[in-house]
Design an enzyme around this catalytic site. Sequence first.
Site, PDB file in Angstrom:
ATOM      1  N   LYS A   1      54.826  41.076  56.525  1.00 48.10           N
ATOM      2  CA  LYS A   1      53.937  41.421  55.421  1.00 48.10           C
ATOM      3  C   LYS A   1      54.753  42.111  54.344  1.00 48.10           C
ATOM      4  O   LYS A   1      55.674  42.863  54.637  1.00 48.10           O
ATOM      5  CB  LYS A   1      52.846  42.371  55.927  1.00 48.10           C
ATOM      6  N   SER A   2      54.414  41.861  53.084  1.00 45.14           N
ATOM      7  CA  SER A   2      55.112  42.543  51.995  1.00 45.14           C
ATOM      8  C   SER A   2      54.894  44.050  52.123  1.00 45.14           C
ATOM      9  O   SER A   2      53.762  44.528  52.108  1.00 45.14           O
ATOM     10  CB  SER A   2      54.605  42.061  50.637  1.00 45.14           C
TER      11      SER A   2
ATOM     12  N   LEU B   1      47.643  44.250  48.661  1.00 41.30           N
ATOM     13  CA  LEU B   1      48.837  44.652  49.423  1.00 41.30           C
ATOM     14  C   LEU B   1      48.548  45.614  50.580  1.00 41.30           C
ATOM     15  O   LEU B   1      49.230  46.630  50.738  1.00 41.30           O
ATOM     16  CB  LEU B   1      49.889  45.288  48.495  1.00 41.30           C
TER      17      LEU B   1
ATOM     18  N   CYS C   1      52.492  39.809  42.522  1.00 42.69           N
ATOM     19  CA  CYS C   1      51.386  40.457  43.234  1.00 42.69           C
ATOM     20  C   CYS C   1      50.177  40.467  42.313  1.00 42.69           C
ATOM     21  O   CYS C   1      49.935  41.442  41.600  1.00 42.69           O
ATOM     22  CB  CYS C   1      51.753  41.879  43.639  1.00 42.69           C
TER      23      CYS C   1
ATOM     24  N   ASN D   1      53.277  31.962  44.670  1.00 41.87           N
ATOM     25  CA  ASN D   1      52.214  32.825  45.151  1.00 41.87           C
ATOM     26  C   ASN D   1      50.890  32.201  44.705  1.00 41.87           C
ATOM     27  O   ASN D   1      50.874  31.196  43.999  1.00 41.87           O
ATOM     28  CB  ASN D   1      52.382  34.240  44.574  1.00 41.87           C
TER      29      ASN D   1
ATOM     30  N   GLY E   1      45.504  27.336  49.019  1.00 47.33           N
ATOM     31  CA  GLY E   1      45.079  26.156  49.752  1.00 47.33           C
ATOM     32  C   GLY E   1      45.229  24.892  48.927  1.00 47.33           C
ATOM     33  O   GLY E   1      46.043  24.806  48.016  1.00 47.33           O
TER      34      GLY E   1
ATOM     35  N   THR F   1      47.066  29.741  53.686  1.00 51.41           N
ATOM     36  CA  THR F   1      45.635  29.567  53.930  1.00 51.41           C
ATOM     37  C   THR F   1      45.355  28.825  55.233  1.00 51.41           C
ATOM     38  O   THR F   1      44.500  29.245  56.028  1.00 51.41           O
ATOM     39  CB  THR F   1      44.984  28.816  52.759  1.00 51.41           C
TER      40      THR F   1
END
Length: 311
Positions: free
Chosen positions: A44-45, A72, A129, A192, A220, A271
């Site tokens: 995970k970031s 986040l 982000c 992203n 997706g 997804t």
Amino acid sequence: MSLSTQFLGHTYANPLMNASGVHCMSVEELQELDRSSAGAFITKSATPAEREGNPEPRYYPVALGSINSMGLPNRGFDYYLDYVLNRESKGDGRVFFSVAGMSLADNLAMLHRLQDSDYTGVTELNLSCPNVPGKPQVGYDFEQTQQILTEVFQFYKKPLGVKLPPYFDMVHFDTIAGILNRFPLAYVNCINSVGNALYIDTDLEQVVVKPKNGFGGIGGQYVKPTALANVRAFYVRLNPEIKVIGTGGITTGRDAFEHLLCGATMLQIGTQLCKDGTPVFDRVASELQQIMDSKGYKSIDEFRGKLQSIE
């Protein structure tokens, strides 16, 4: 026939990974990825300290993908650093480390700690982000992107890639590629989620995620054409030593084949992993093998990057 993939000095059984943010929050989830058939996987970031993220509901699956405004959530930098250091003894390079600070100072501090640590793997700096309220995407600020990379590469000597937002204009592809080519990046990760989408529950006549009045990143099948365009645009513009990871809309082996044809070396699934769990890697790999077999390809390198235009 083999799906084996060479990436940054390591050989992986296949090019499949999770997308950071999906099935990688806890050590337990990371261990499930480690036991899966994914060629590699990523944490995970991380932010310097633990974050709860945005209020629920913040993720909603839909027929052609998903919408999220996660903010986040993560266990904090030290949590993931402990995990990757405890796993270093395997020496197989399968686990990547993702960082996404809320500021330049955050990113520099975390990368300094990684540089000074015994971690020898690949780090991904998330410049995209889109779902933190009040915070812009760094990847759309070209001057800030150049400033961050300039400061990072003054001290960071380990393999470093960047996660990018989607771009939609040829001039933007040219501009950001020109910036990225100035630095010894290991790879770029495209893309992203497409930011600030809106999905509506018509029965309730309301949005489906709570943060940002329902605006969130879409992923997706919705984003696959945009993802493919970004993979291809950067593959043909970046220095050959900068590899491309393809992310966005990979639900089947055919999707994976298309990303590879556009020039991706590794592939991340988000997804569909969230929907199917880790068995998705077995299915997508099997479907990719079937396509390669039907075309007579013995290895990915025989077709990777060889997308044809219409004369």
